[in-house]
Design an enzyme around this catalytic site. Structure first.
Site, mmCIF file in Angstrom:
data_model
loop_
_atom_site.group_PDB
_atom_site.id
_atom_site.type_symbol
_atom_site.label_atom_id
_atom_site.label_comp_id
_atom_site.label_asym_id
_atom_site.label_seq_id
_atom_site.Cartn_x
_atom_site.Cartn_y
_atom_site.Cartn_z
ATOM 1 N N ASN A 1 -9.998 -21.416 -8.772
ATOM 2 C CA ASN A 1 -9.469 -22.747 -8.497
ATOM 3 C C ASN A 1 -7.951 -22.782 -8.668
ATOM 4 O O ASN A 1 -7.412 -22.248 -9.633
ATOM 5 C CB ASN A 1 -10.111 -23.759 -9.435
ATOM 6 C CG ASN A 1 -9.970 -25.202 -8.972
ATOM 7 O OD1 ASN A 1 -10.206 -26.116 -9.752
ATOM 8 N ND2 ASN A 1 -9.581 -25.416 -7.737
ATOM 9 N N TYR B 1 -2.289 -36.062 -3.777
ATOM 10 C CA TYR B 1 -2.910 -35.930 -5.095
ATOM 11 C C TYR B 1 -1.973 -36.453 -6.167
ATOM 12 O O TYR B 1 -0.761 -36.196 -6.118
ATOM 13 C CB TYR B 1 -3.221 -34.458 -5.338
ATOM 14 C CG TYR B 1 -3.673 -34.122 -6.728
ATOM 15 C CD1 TYR B 1 -5.001 -34.257 -7.106
ATOM 16 C CD2 TYR B 1 -2.762 -33.665 -7.670
ATOM 17 C CE1 TYR B 1 -5.410 -33.948 -8.400
ATOM 18 C CE2 TYR B 1 -3.164 -33.352 -8.957
ATOM 19 C CZ TYR B 1 -4.489 -33.497 -9.313
ATOM 20 O OH TYR B 1 -4.885 -33.187 -10.590
ATOM 21 N N GLU C 1 -7.027 -39.604 -12.213
ATOM 22 C CA GLU C 1 -6.670 -38.572 -11.241
ATOM 23 C C GLU C 1 -7.134 -39.067 -9.874
ATOM 24 O O GLU C 1 -8.269 -39.528 -9.735
ATOM 25 C CB GLU C 1 -7.378 -37.263 -11.605
ATOM 26 C CG GLU C 1 -7.125 -36.119 -10.653
ATOM 27 C CD GLU C 1 -7.891 -34.882 -11.075
ATOM 28 O OE1 GLU C 1 -7.289 -33.816 -11.153
ATOM 29 O OE2 GLU C 1 -9.111 -34.997 -11.330
ATOM 30 N N TYR D 1 -7.144 -38.772 -5.327
ATOM 31 C CA TYR D 1 -7.002 -37.979 -4.109
ATOM 32 C C TYR D 1 -7.108 -38.875 -2.870
ATOM 33 O O TYR D 1 -8.001 -39.713 -2.791
ATOM 34 C CB TYR D 1 -8.137 -36.969 -3.981
ATOM 35 C CG TYR D 1 -8.132 -35.827 -4.952
ATOM 36 C CD1 TYR D 1 -7.538 -34.615 -4.631
ATOM 37 C CD2 TYR D 1 -8.755 -35.948 -6.188
ATOM 38 C CE1 TYR D 1 -7.564 -33.549 -5.514
ATOM 39 C CE2 TYR D 1 -8.778 -34.897 -7.077
ATOM 40 C CZ TYR D 1 -8.180 -33.695 -6.735
ATOM 41 O OH TYR D 1 -8.210 -32.645 -7.610
ATOM 42 N N GLU E 1 -5.471 -27.321 -2.108
ATOM 43 C CA GLU E 1 -6.343 -26.876 -3.200
ATOM 44 C C GLU E 1 -7.402 -25.935 -2.657
ATOM 45 O O GLU E 1 -7.928 -26.133 -1.561
ATOM 46 C CB GLU E 1 -7.010 -28.060 -3.887
ATOM 47 C CG GLU E 1 -7.857 -27.628 -5.071
ATOM 48 C CD GLU E 1 -8.200 -28.755 -6.013
ATOM 49 O OE1 GLU E 1 -8.766 -28.477 -7.085
ATOM 50 O OE2 GLU E 1 -7.918 -29.905 -5.678
#
Length: 225
Positions: free
Chosen positions: A77, A110, A119, A121, A210
């Site tokens: 990741n 993001y 958080e 997106y 990502e």
């Protein structure tokens, strides 16, 4: 770190999609190559964030102005990109290329807020994994020539910009995938508020690439409109 989070670890399981901000030390078995070291900073008038969990190979390059490029191979990741700190309800644009259509990867606006810690997106394009899978849709909005589905997920005891924490993720996921265009961020913030998703004080905000358990590449340029 500080770079981001979550994107790929499947909701409520090891498959949730997302990245989380912490620095880990690479080993001989998990060698990272890079032109720009993981972390956050400013470059040529833009804020950047580059986070990786240290597994696989990822090379991130800050280029002129709002441009960056990244190549990754057999990563677990990572998330990286350029934008602004603090984030805001601005209108921004981006152009570029993305070789992640057939693997687990995102192109997304993001960011993070504090008080509350959130958080978020705005997913412009995704590959083999749709982050809205298995979640309950809050609603949808039409913006910038497309329709975005809105939903919320939770991260429990996971790394964040404030250390290990429990926090929500807010999502807008575009139905008509694209790489390049204008994003009216305020439209999404207003829609999230309408559906009871409250942001806090803005921290950073980037147009991110990502990747999760995949290989690929991208070259992206961001600008304020």
């Amino acid at each position: 770190m500080v770079a981001i989070s979550s994107v790929l670890l499947a909701l409520g399981s090891a498959a949730s999609v997302l990245a989380s901000p912490i620095n880990t030390t690479s080993s001989a078995l998990n060698l990272i190559t890079r032109a720009t070291s993981p972390g956050t900073g400013t470059h040529d008038g833009f804020f950047y964030s580059f986070w990786t969990d240290g597994k696989g190979s990822v090379t991130y390059n800050n280029e002129a102005g709002g441009k960056y490029s990244v190549q990754w191979s057999n990563v677990n990741n990572f998330v990286a990109g350029k934008g602004w700190n603090p984030g805001a309800a601005r209108t921004m644009s981006y152009t570029g290329t993305w070789n992640g259509q057939n693997v687990n990867s995102y192109i997304a606006l993001y960011g993070w807020t504090r008080n509350p810690l959130v958080e978020y997106y705005i997913v412009e394009s995704f590959g083999s994994y749709n982050p809205s899978s298995g979640t309950q849709k809050k609603g949808s909005i039409t913006s910038d020539g497309g329709t975005y589905d809105i939903f919320q997920t939770m991260r429990y005891n996971q790394p964040s910009i404030d250390g290990t924490s429990t926090f929500p993720q807010f999502w807008s996921v575009r139905q008509q995938k694209r790489v390049g265009g204008t994003i009216n961020i305020k439209t999404h913030f207003d829609a999230w508020t309408k559906y009871g998703l409250q942001l806090g004080t803005h921290n950073y905000q980037i147009l991110a690439t990502e990747g999760y358990q995949s290989s690929g590449s991208s070259s992206i340029t961001v600008a304020a409109s």
